[in-house]
Design a protein around this motif. Structure first.
Motif, PDB file in Angstrom:
ATOM      1  N   PHE A 175       0.834  -1.208   0.000  1.00  8.27           N
ATOM      2  CA  PHE A 175       0.000   0.000   0.000  1.00  8.27           C
ATOM      3  C   PHE A 175       0.868   1.256   0.000  1.00  8.27           C
ATOM      4  CE2 PHE A 175      -2.647   3.336   1.873  1.00  8.27           C
ATOM      5  CZ  PHE A 175      -3.766   3.248   1.062  1.00  8.27           C
ATOM      6  N   LEU A 176       1.973   1.233   0.745  1.00 10.68           N
ATOM      7  CA  LEU A 176       2.861   2.394   0.747  1.00 10.68           C
ATOM      8  C   LEU A 176       3.504   2.608  -0.615  1.00 10.68           C
ATOM      9  CD1 LEU A 176       4.609   2.111   4.235  1.00 10.68           C
ATOM     10  CD2 LEU A 176       2.884   3.767   3.521  1.00 10.68           C
ATOM     11  N   SER A 177       3.774   1.519  -1.339  1.00 13.69           N
ATOM     12  CA  SER A 177       4.305   1.646  -2.705  1.00 13.69           C
ATOM     13  C   SER A 177       3.306   2.377  -3.594  1.00 13.69           C
ATOM     14  CB  SER A 177       4.607   0.266  -3.291  1.00 13.69           C
ATOM     15  OG  SER A 177       5.623  -0.384  -2.585  1.00 13.69           O
ATOM     16  N   LEU A 178       2.036   2.019  -3.463  1.00 12.94           N
ATOM     17  CA  LEU A 178       0.993   2.662  -4.258  1.00 12.94           C
ATOM     18  C   LEU A 178       0.804   4.113  -3.825  1.00 12.94           C
ATOM     19  CD1 LEU A 178      -0.707   1.511  -6.551  1.00 12.94           C
ATOM     20  CD2 LEU A 178      -2.516   1.009  -4.903  1.00 12.94           C
ATOM     21  N   LEU A 179       0.822   4.353  -2.532  1.00 13.27           N
ATOM     22  CA  LEU A 179       0.675   5.715  -2.017  1.00 13.27           C
ATOM     23  C   LEU A 179       1.828   6.594  -2.502  1.00 13.27           C
ATOM     24  CD1 LEU A 179      -1.180   7.369  -0.068  1.00 13.27           C
ATOM     25  CD2 LEU A 179       0.453   6.805   1.741  1.00 13.27           C
ATOM     26  N   GLY A 180       3.043   6.038  -2.491  1.00 13.61           N
ATOM     27  CA  GLY A 180       4.193   6.796  -2.963  1.00 13.61           C
ATOM     28  C   GLY A 180       4.122   7.100  -4.447  1.00 13.61           C
ATOM     29  N   ALA A 181       3.569   6.171  -5.224  1.00 10.17           N
ATOM     30  CA  ALA A 181       3.457   6.389  -6.670  1.00 10.17           C
ATOM     31  C   ALA A 181       2.507   7.537  -6.993  1.00 10.17           C
ATOM     32  CB  ALA A 181       2.985   5.104  -7.346  1.00 10.17           C
ATOM     33  N   PHE A 182       1.556   7.786  -6.099  1.00 13.37           N
ATOM     34  CA  PHE A 182       0.588   8.880  -6.314  1.00 13.37           C
ATOM     35  C   PHE A 182       0.757   9.966  -5.262  1.00 13.37           C
ATOM     36  CE2 PHE A 182      -1.362   5.183  -8.366  1.00 13.37           C
ATOM     37  CZ  PHE A 182      -1.654   5.712  -9.607  1.00 13.37           C
ATOM     38  N   SER A 183       1.990  10.196  -4.837  1.00 14.20           N
ATOM     39  CA  SER A 183       2.246  11.200  -3.797  1.00 14.20           C
ATOM     40  C   SER A 183       1.977  12.616  -4.282  1.00 14.20           C
ATOM     41  CB  SER A 183       3.686  11.086  -3.299  1.00 14.20           C
ATOM     42  OG  SER A 183       4.607  11.332  -4.348  1.00 14.20           O
ATOM     43  N   ASN A 184       1.766  12.799  -5.595  1.00 14.90           N
ATOM     44  CA  ASN A 184       1.411  14.143  -6.078  1.00 14.90           C
ATOM     45  C   ASN A 184       0.092  14.628  -5.482  1.00 14.90           C
ATOM     46  OD1 ASN A 184      -0.803  13.138  -7.689  1.00 14.90           O
ATOM     47  ND2 ASN A 184       0.591  12.736  -9.381  1.00 14.90           N
ATOM     48  N   LEU A 185      -0.688  13.720  -4.912  1.00 18.06           N
ATOM     49  CA  LEU A 185      -1.929  14.096  -4.219  1.00 18.06           C
ATOM     50  C   LEU A 185      -1.676  15.129  -3.131  1.00 18.06           C
ATOM     51  CD1 LEU A 185      -3.925  10.786  -3.581  1.00 18.06           C
ATOM     52  CD2 LEU A 185      -4.870  12.899  -4.523  1.00 18.06           C
ATOM     53  N   PHE A 186      -0.505  14.998  -2.450  1.00 13.44           N
ATOM     54  CA  PHE A 186      -0.212  15.849  -1.293  1.00 13.44           C
ATOM     55  C   PHE A 186       0.892  16.861  -1.569  1.00 13.44           C
ATOM     56  CE2 PHE A 186      -0.639  11.293  -0.009  1.00 13.44           C
ATOM     57  CZ  PHE A 186      -1.981  11.337   0.346  1.00 13.44           C
ATOM     58  N   ASN A 187       1.515  16.792  -2.742  1.00 12.48           N
ATOM     59  CA  ASN A 187       2.700  17.580  -3.030  1.00 12.48           C
ATOM     60  C   ASN A 187       2.319  18.970  -3.528  1.00 12.48           C
ATOM     61  OD1 ASN A 187       5.043  18.672  -4.425  1.00 12.48           O
ATOM     62  ND2 ASN A 187       5.938  16.628  -4.260  1.00 12.48           N
ATOM     63  N   ALA A 188       2.580  19.987  -2.726  1.00 11.80           N
ATOM     64  CA  ALA A 188       2.167  21.347  -3.071  1.00 11.80           C
ATOM     65  C   ALA A 188       2.849  21.840  -4.350  1.00 11.80           C
ATOM     66  CB  ALA A 188       2.467  22.293  -1.916  1.00 11.80           C
ATOM     67  N   GLN A 189       4.120  21.466  -4.557  1.00 11.11           N
ATOM     68  CA  GLN A 189       4.804  21.899  -5.771  1.00 11.11           C
ATOM     69  C   GLN A 189       4.156  21.286  -7.001  1.00 11.11           C
ATOM     70  OE1 GLN A 189       7.574  24.227  -5.906  1.00 11.11           O
ATOM     71  NE2 GLN A 189       6.597  24.221  -7.913  1.00 11.11           N
ATOM     72  N   SER A 190       3.801  19.995  -6.917  1.00 12.22           N
ATOM     73  CA  SER A 190       3.117  19.346  -8.038  1.00 12.22           C
ATOM     74  C   SER A 190       1.777  20.009  -8.313  1.00 12.22           C
ATOM     75  CB  SER A 190       2.907  17.860  -7.736  1.00 12.22           C
ATOM     76  OG  SER A 190       4.144  17.190  -7.592  1.00 12.22           O
ATOM     77  N   ILE A 191       1.080  20.393  -7.266  1.00 14.54           N
ATOM     78  CA  ILE A 191      -0.222  21.047  -7.424  1.00 14.54           C
ATOM     79  C   ILE A 191      -0.064  22.397  -8.120  1.00 14.54           C
ATOM     80  CG2 ILE A 191      -2.139  22.096  -6.133  1.00 14.54           C
ATOM     81  CD1 ILE A 191      -1.627  19.832  -4.016  1.00 14.54           C
ATOM     82  N   LEU A 192       0.922  23.186  -7.699  1.00 14.93           N
ATOM     83  CA  LEU A 192       1.153  24.491  -8.326  1.00 14.93           C
ATOM     84  C   LEU A 192       1.613  24.352  -9.773  1.00 14.93           C
ATOM     85  CD1 LEU A 192       2.907  26.284  -5.336  1.00 14.93           C
ATOM     86  CD2 LEU A 192       0.655  26.824  -6.267  1.00 14.93           C
ATOM     87  N   ASP A 193       2.274  23.238 -10.078  1.00 16.66           N
ATOM     88  CA  ASP A 193       2.725  22.979 -11.454  1.00 16.66           C
ATOM     89  C   ASP A 193       1.669  22.277 -12.297  1.00 16.66           C
ATOM     90  OD1 ASP A 193       5.159  24.084 -10.811  1.00 16.66           O
ATOM     91  OD2 ASP A 193       6.159  22.170 -10.451  1.00 16.66           O
ATOM     92  N   ASN A 194       0.468  22.098 -11.745  1.00 14.84           N
ATOM     93  CA  ASN A 194      -0.615  21.372 -12.426  1.00 14.84           C
ATOM     94  C   ASN A 194      -0.205  19.958 -12.812  1.00 14.84           C
ATOM     95  OD1 ASN A 194      -2.502  23.578 -12.373  1.00 14.84           O
ATOM     96  ND2 ASN A 194      -1.392  24.507 -14.089  1.00 14.84           N
ATOM     97  N   GLN A 195       0.544  19.321 -11.921  1.00 15.62           N
ATOM     98  CA  GLN A 195       1.010  17.956 -12.145  1.00 15.62           C
ATOM     99  C   GLN A 195       0.528  17.055 -11.004  1.00 15.62           C
ATOM    100  OE1 GLN A 195       3.012  16.929 -14.950  1.00 15.62           O
ATOM    101  NE2 GLN A 195       2.248  18.913 -15.623  1.00 15.62           N
ATOM    102  N   SER A 196      -0.712  17.250 -10.587  1.00 22.11           N
ATOM    103  CA  SER A 196      -1.229  16.530  -9.429  1.00 22.11           C
ATOM    104  C   SER A 196      -2.679  16.127  -9.645  1.00 22.11           C
ATOM    105  CB  SER A 196      -1.125  17.411  -8.176  1.00 22.11           C
ATOM    106  OG  SER A 196      -1.763  16.809  -7.066  1.00 22.11           O
ATOM    107  N   LEU A 197      -3.098  15.115  -8.901  1.00 20.09           N
ATOM    108  CA  LEU A 197      -4.509  14.728  -8.878  1.00 20.09           C
ATOM    109  C   LEU A 197      -5.327  15.669  -8.002  1.00 20.09           C
ATOM    110  CD1 LEU A 197      -4.044  10.860  -8.512  1.00 20.09           C
ATOM    111  CD2 LEU A 197      -4.719  12.100 -10.571  1.00 20.09           C
ATOM    112  N   SER A 198      -4.643  16.534  -7.231  1.00 18.01           N
ATOM    113  CA  SER A 198      -5.324  17.498  -6.370  1.00 18.01           C
ATOM    114  C   SER A 198      -5.211  18.904  -6.953  1.00 18.01           C
ATOM    115  CB  SER A 198      -4.714  17.491  -4.965  1.00 18.01           C
ATOM    116  OG  SER A 198      -4.806  16.232  -4.352  1.00 18.01           O
ATOM    117  N   THR A 199      -6.012  19.797  -6.421  1.00 15.40           N
ATOM    118  CA  THR A 199      -5.935  21.229  -6.723  1.00 15.40           C
ATOM    119  C   THR A 199      -5.898  21.973  -5.390  1.00 15.40           C
ATOM    120  OG1 THR A 199      -8.332  21.596  -6.702  1.00 15.40           O
ATOM    121  CG2 THR A 199      -7.354  20.856  -8.793  1.00 15.40           C
ATOM    122  N   PRO A 200      -5.587  23.266  -5.405  1.00 10.85           N
ATOM    123  CA  PRO A 200      -5.598  24.004  -4.138  1.00 10.85           C
ATOM    124  C   PRO A 200      -6.952  23.946  -3.427  1.00 10.85           C
ATOM    125  CG  PRO A 200      -4.444  25.266  -5.811  1.00 10.85           C
ATOM    126  CD  PRO A 200      -5.038  24.084  -6.517  1.00 10.85           C
TER     127      PRO A 200
END
Length: 446
Positions: free
Chosen positions: A239-264
């Motif tokens: 599960f941690l492997s899967l969570l790490g693969a989609f860590s852009n969910l929580f990554n603020a830099q990825s979010i600001l770069d529009n490279q995330s499954l999340s938004t602000p």
């Protein structure tokens, strides 16, 4: 080990001579030694000394230049400051990096000492004994093709022109065993285990041998399974492997770069089952060698990411925190571009569920122990994955190893389809996580 206070005084004198008003330095060094064995004989002995120092300088226009060096004597620091100062003329103006507002805030105090490394013959003898014991555990275990026993001492520091001064040192030892078993008329089966501790004396070598043997033996007499939808139980490591693969969910830099499954705007929204809670916790007691400050000097801490299914925080550097009106979380990596990454995941139960599940009573569930090909089978921006795995079909406690199969799905749907989070955690190098039960995942088998 770098004498940080002496380095800070030397750097301040050089910076004043060069007319540099604002700078910071982050550095780390490690001394490591590791051994490998093969069929009762030493195979390889490796020793290394690695260091990396990042020097950043800001000019009068608040533009930043950066350079790296491995030399922290006065001549090396002077050259690095000059180079970074010259590079600052080409620094970005928009969203330029700056000091962390918490670079001088108190950091956690953890009682750690550097441990004197064991002699190489001791390491070799320990690993040879582990190999012999593992091969003797079952007639089908033919070899231990991948193995390693290592020790490492790490030293880290951060200083800046505003008076920030941090340093820490730690030691850890680790062992890795990966056994191969063969049966006539069957494909070879393999499994492994990894253990880490602060010193060789405290390293659970016996536990690593037993876990590797048990997993390898359990994969004998494997069978094919039918393609279909199954209730899937992820081990903590899977599960941690899967969570790490989609860590852009929580990554603020990825979010600001529009490279995330999340938004602000995702903060405060339900993204998972209320049974799940997740934190990033560099200071967790199970995190051997956990860092007390990041590459910008910000103290690390426990940051709740998902609380009972609700997304509560992102992981920040000083720059992303400023842009999103938040606080730095101690997850920055210093460099030419400041990046953000998780430190150490802690996954645990959220709300209590309507019922409990157990492998001893469950019928026809898939227990996934390890996921493979994460570099190729994951689409981080789409949320989808299709991954080969090692695991078992479990029926009322009886485990049958699965020949070869893949698990596929959408990670956001996986989070919402969790039906049970066990209480007993697995401790892995990347975090602490119990087994996670997910309903209705697609398994491609025979």
């Amino acid at each position: 080990m770098v004498q940080v206070r002496e380095l800070a005084n030397t750097t301040a004198e050089i910076a004043q001579k060069l007319g540099i008003q604002k700078y910071d330095i982050y550095g780390s060094s490690s001394d490591s030694i590791g051994v490998e064995v093969e069929r009762g004989e030493p195979k390889q002995v490796k020793a290394s000394n690695r260091s990396s120092v990042i020097v950043r300088v800001w000019n009068a226009e608040a533009k930043m230049g950066v350079t790296s060096t491995t030399d922290v004597d006065p001549q090396g620091i002077e050259l690095a400051l000059k180079t970074a100062s010259e590079a600052s003329a080409f620094g970005v103006s928009e969203h330029a990096p700056d000091f962390s507002p918490e670079a001088t805030a108190p950091a956690a105090e953890i009682d750690r000492e550097l441990v004197a490394p064991a002699e190489v013959p001791t390491l070799i003898d320990t690993l040879l004994a582990a190999e012999n014991e593992l091969i003797a555990a079952h007639p089908a275990i033919e070899s231990v093709p991948y193995n390693g026993l290592s020790q490492r001492n790490i030293d880290r520091f951060y200083l800046n022109s505003d008076g920030a001064l941090r340093d820490e040192a730690c030691s850890y030892s680790s062992i890795y065993l990966y056994a191969k078993a063969e049966q006539e008329g069957k494909k070879p089966r393999s499994a492994g285990s990894y253990k880490v501790s602060t010193s060789l004396g405290e390293l659970d070598v016996k536990g690593c041998i037993q876990e590797t043997a048990a997993k390898t033996i359990s994969h004998l007499d494997y069978q094919k399974i039918k393609t279909g939808k199954y209730c899937v139980v992820f081990s903590g490591e899977a599960f941690l492997s899967l969570l790490g693969a989609f860590s852009n969910l929580f990554n603020a830099q990825s979010i600001l770069d529009n490279q995330s499954l999340s938004t602000p705007e995702s903060l405060g929204k339900v993204i998972a089952s209320p049974l799940l809670s997740v934190c990033d916790d560099a200071l967790h007691s199970a995190n051997v060698g956990g860092e007390t400050f990041d590459g910008e000097g910000t103290p690390t801490r426990r940051t709740p990411l998902i609380e009972e299914g609700v997304l509560t925080h992102f992981l920040h550097s000083a720059g992303t925190a400023k842009r999103m009106n938040a606080q730095p979380t101690g997850n920055a990596n210093s460099g030419a571009k400041v990046t953000v990454s998780p430190n150490f995941y802690h996954v645990f139960p959220g709300k209590a569920g309507d019922r409990e599940y157990a492998l001893e009573t469950a019928e026809n569930v898939i227990l996934i122990d390890d996921l493979s090909a994460l570099h190729a089978g994951v689409s981080p921006l789409q949320g989808s994955f299709s991954l080969p795995f090692d695991g078992w079909l479990v029926n009322k406690g009886d485990r049958t190893s699965i020949d070869s199969a893949t698990v596929a799905g959408d990670f956001c749907e996986v989070l919402k389809s969790i039906i049970y989070v066990e209480s007993e955690p697995d401790i892995t190098p990347g975090g602490v996580c119990p087994r996670i039960w997910v309903e209705g995942l697609s398994i491609t088998g025979e």
